[in-house]
Design an enzyme around this catalytic site. Structure first.
Site, PDB file in Angstrom:
ATOM      1  N   PRO A   1      39.582  43.069  47.181  1.00  0.00           N
ATOM      2  CG  PRO A   1      41.431  43.442  45.634  1.00  0.00           C
ATOM      3  CD  PRO A   1      40.108  42.806  45.780  1.00  0.00           C
TER       4      PRO A   1
ATOM      5  CD  GLU B   1      44.883  43.197  36.644  1.00  0.00           C
ATOM      6  OE1 GLU B   1      44.812  44.235  37.493  1.00  0.00           O
ATOM      7  OE2 GLU B   1      45.506  42.336  36.952  1.00  0.00           O
TER       8      GLU B   1
ATOM      9  NE  ARG C   1      40.471  30.770  66.944  1.00  0.00           N
ATOM     10  CZ  ARG C   1      40.937  30.008  67.603  1.00  0.00           C
ATOM     11  NH1 ARG C   1      41.806  29.195  66.883  1.00  0.00           N
ATOM     12  NH2 ARG C   1      41.469  30.328  68.698  1.00  0.00           N
TER      13      ARG C   1
ATOM     14  CG  ASP D   1      36.631  34.398  77.685  1.00  0.00           C
ATOM     15  OD1 ASP D   1      35.815  34.681  76.438  1.00  0.00           O
ATOM     16  OD2 ASP D   1      36.408  33.765  78.386  1.00  0.00           O
TER      17      ASP D   1
HETATM   18  C1  9D3 Z   1      47.734  44.124  40.887  1.00  0.00           C
HETATM   19  C2  9D3 Z   1      46.083  44.333  40.449  1.00  0.00           C
HETATM   20  N1  9D3 Z   1      45.668  45.395  41.226  1.00  0.00           N
HETATM   21  C3  9D3 Z   1      45.627  46.618  40.532  1.00  0.00           C
HETATM   22  C4  9D3 Z   1      45.824  47.862  41.566  1.00  0.00           C
HETATM   23  C5  9D3 Z   1      44.011  44.987  41.534  1.00  0.00           C
HETATM   24  C6  9D3 Z   1      43.876  43.898  42.119  1.00  0.00           C
HETATM   25  C7  9D3 Z   1      43.136  42.717  41.683  1.00  0.00           C
HETATM   26  C8  9D3 Z   1      43.003  41.681  41.987  1.00  0.00           C
HETATM   27  C9  9D3 Z   1      44.714  43.538  43.402  1.00  0.00           C
HETATM   28  C10 9D3 Z   1      44.347  42.097  44.075  1.00  0.00           C
HETATM   29  C11 9D3 Z   1      43.464  41.250  43.471  1.00  0.00           C
HETATM   30  C12 9D3 Z   1      43.129  39.846  43.956  1.00  0.00           C
HETATM   31  N2  9D3 Z   1      42.911  39.714  45.352  1.00  0.00           N
HETATM   32  C13 9D3 Z   1      41.864  39.560  45.816  1.00  0.00           C
HETATM   33  O1  9D3 Z   1      40.725  38.766  45.173  1.00  0.00           O
HETATM   34  C14 9D3 Z   1      41.429  39.719  47.413  1.00  0.00           C
HETATM   35  C15 9D3 Z   1      42.302  40.218  48.125  1.00  0.00           C
HETATM   36  C16 9D3 Z   1      43.590  40.875  48.153  1.00  0.00           C
HETATM   37  O2  9D3 Z   1      44.267  41.021  47.362  1.00  0.00           O
HETATM   38  N3  9D3 Z   1      44.087  41.669  49.533  1.00  0.00           N
HETATM   39  C17 9D3 Z   1      43.107  41.523  50.611  1.00  0.00           C
HETATM   40  N4  9D3 Z   1      42.105  40.872  50.590  1.00  0.00           N
HETATM   41  C18 9D3 Z   1      41.551  40.366  49.559  1.00  0.00           C
HETATM   42  S1  9D3 Z   1      40.130  39.607  49.283  1.00  0.00           S
HETATM   43  C19 9D3 Z   1      40.410  39.307  47.736  1.00  0.00           C
END
Ligand code: 9D3
Length: 251
Positions: free
Chosen positions: A95, A122, A160, A175
């Protein structure tokens, strides 16, 4: 193109890799996907991959040693900044990553050899990112439970881009993505649905008129649904003279 995935849930990828576009690319031999279970790189009896966070707080953190062991095995060349394609490009799905867009998808496709790290819980011990990760990618600002679905999104988008993976009609559609605008509306039989007829021009046989209609409708859809796209210089640059005129007329 070769893609590897490191995850504690390799089974999540099964139907995705067996089906549709990605499945066909694998069958054709133009895409290879290897799944790796992170737990195979643990060294304790319980094959554990998580531990309590230093500093306290809720939840669990994925422990660094299995990740580092795995990456050094699957993408073995050092140093970390070596980018000439002789080892897989190591992408952490997170994230905290840069948001994925079509430009980034093309860039990844050109690398040809990718390793995706998919975390759970987490998060992953920061020292994984700083020692064995080349790039951190997110698919958008919403909370998911792990990196597996995001990795599938990237794998499909990247696939793709490989020549021969999408059918010809589909690449015409690609395109239209390259114009930077939204797609024009589509119609097929029956000719009337809920009292709504198909726009006459589409059945006229006048291909130049159809092309102009589609250009106009693509612009209209973009103005109405995604006006933000029309603030981008790279999108404005690619407008046809007619679209520029139409946009000026609208203000
Ligand atoms: C609820 C936990 N969050 C605390 C504010 C942090 C958090 C930790 C781990 C939020 C999401 C995750 C797991 N998400 C991913 O590993 C992840 C992800 C995503 O949640 N949203 C958009 N792209 C991605 S890429 C990997």
């Amino acid at each position: 193109m070769r893609v590897q995935v490191l995850t504690i849930f390799p089974e999540l990828f099964g139907p995705f890799l067996a089906t549709s576009l990605v499945g066909r690319a694998i069958e054709k031999g133009i895409l290879e996907v290897r799944l790796h279970d992170l737990r195979d790189f643990t060294e304790d009896r319980h094959r554990s991959v998580d531990d309590e966070p230093y500093g306290g707080g809720g939840g669990m953190v994925m422990t660094a040693p299995p990740w580092i062991r795995a990456v050094r095995t699957l993408a073995p060349v050092e140093p970390k900044d070596e980018t000439d394609g002789s080892r897989p490009w190591r992408v952490l799905m997170s994230p905290q990553g840069a948001r994925l867009d079509e430009a980034k998808v093309r860039e990844l496709a050109e690398r040809g050899d990718l390793l995706f790290l998919c975390g759970r819980y987490e998060g992953i011990d920061e020292r994984v990112r700083t020692t064995v990760v080349d790039e951190e990618i997110s698919i958008g600002d919403y909370v998911l439970s792990g990196g597996e679905l995001p990795a599938m999104v990237v794998i499909e988008a990247v696939s793709r881009q490989i020549p021969g993976v999408v059918k010809l009609a589909d690449s015409v559609e690609q395109d239209s993505f390259r114009t930077g605008l939204l797609d024009h509306p589509h119609f097929t039989r029956p000719p009337v649905v809920e009292g709504i007829p198909v726009p006459e021009v589409l059945t006229s046989g006048d291909h130049a008129a159809i092309r102009r209609w589609r250009e106009r409708e693509a612009l209209r859809a973009t103005v109405e649904k995604r006006p933000d796209l029309l603030e981008r210089p790279d999108v404005l640059e690619r407008l046809t003279p007619e679209q520029r005129r139409a946009l000026r007329a609208r203000g």
